[in-house]
Design a protein around this motif. Structure first.
Motif: not given
Length: 144
Positions: A89-114
């Motif tokens: 459960l700890i892994w699930a929360y931490l992974h979900h938060i880290c991956a979610g923040l990564r997805f948000l960053w890629l959505d916001i900074d769409h010029h950096a997507v490669n």
């Protein structure tokens, strides 16, 4: 008009039984799949999380009962399996938060997507979430 036509690449669907064994997914794809799996784990175990939260705050006696469950076990599950479930459960929360923040960053900074940014940010998400899971797991199992 005698030029040799360049053969275009053929893209086909992956056959589940024959092609999956030889297909190597990039880290970003694995991260995305694990993001979905961690979301399911968090959803399924939400009643357990709410029960633990209630037991930890209801009274000093219920908090002591909760800590004894992690030491001695619960019903047919020994304490080690209860801690292992909490670690998942700890892994699930931490992974979900880290991956979610990564997805948000890629959505916001769409010029950096490669391809390279996707790979490096996926590997960074894995490293951060697994590193934090190891630290909290060591604390959960009493290693420090």
């Amino acid at each position: 008009m005698n030029e040799v036509a360049k053969k275009r690449p053929e893209f086909r669907n992956i056959h589940l039984l024959n092609d999956v064994r030889g297909y190597r997914m990039p880290p970003a794809a694995i991260l995305s799949i694990l993001h979905r799996i961690s979301g399911v784990i968090m959803f399924v175990l939400l009643p357990f999380v709410l029960w633990m939260f209630d037991r930890s705050l209801a009274s000093p006696q219920s908090h002591a009962e909760l800590t004894s469950i992690f030491r001695e076990g619960l019903w047919i599950f020994p304490g080690f399996l209860v801690k292992l479930g909490a670690l998942v459960l700890i892994w699930a929360y931490l992974h979900h938060i880290c991956a979610g923040l990564r997805f948000l960053w890629l959505d916001i900074d769409h010029h950096a997507v490669n391809k390279q940014t996707g790979r490096s940010s996926a590997l960074a998400s894995f490293a951060i979430s697994l590193g934090l899971t190891v630290v909290l797991g060591a604390k959960l199992f009493g290693l420090y």
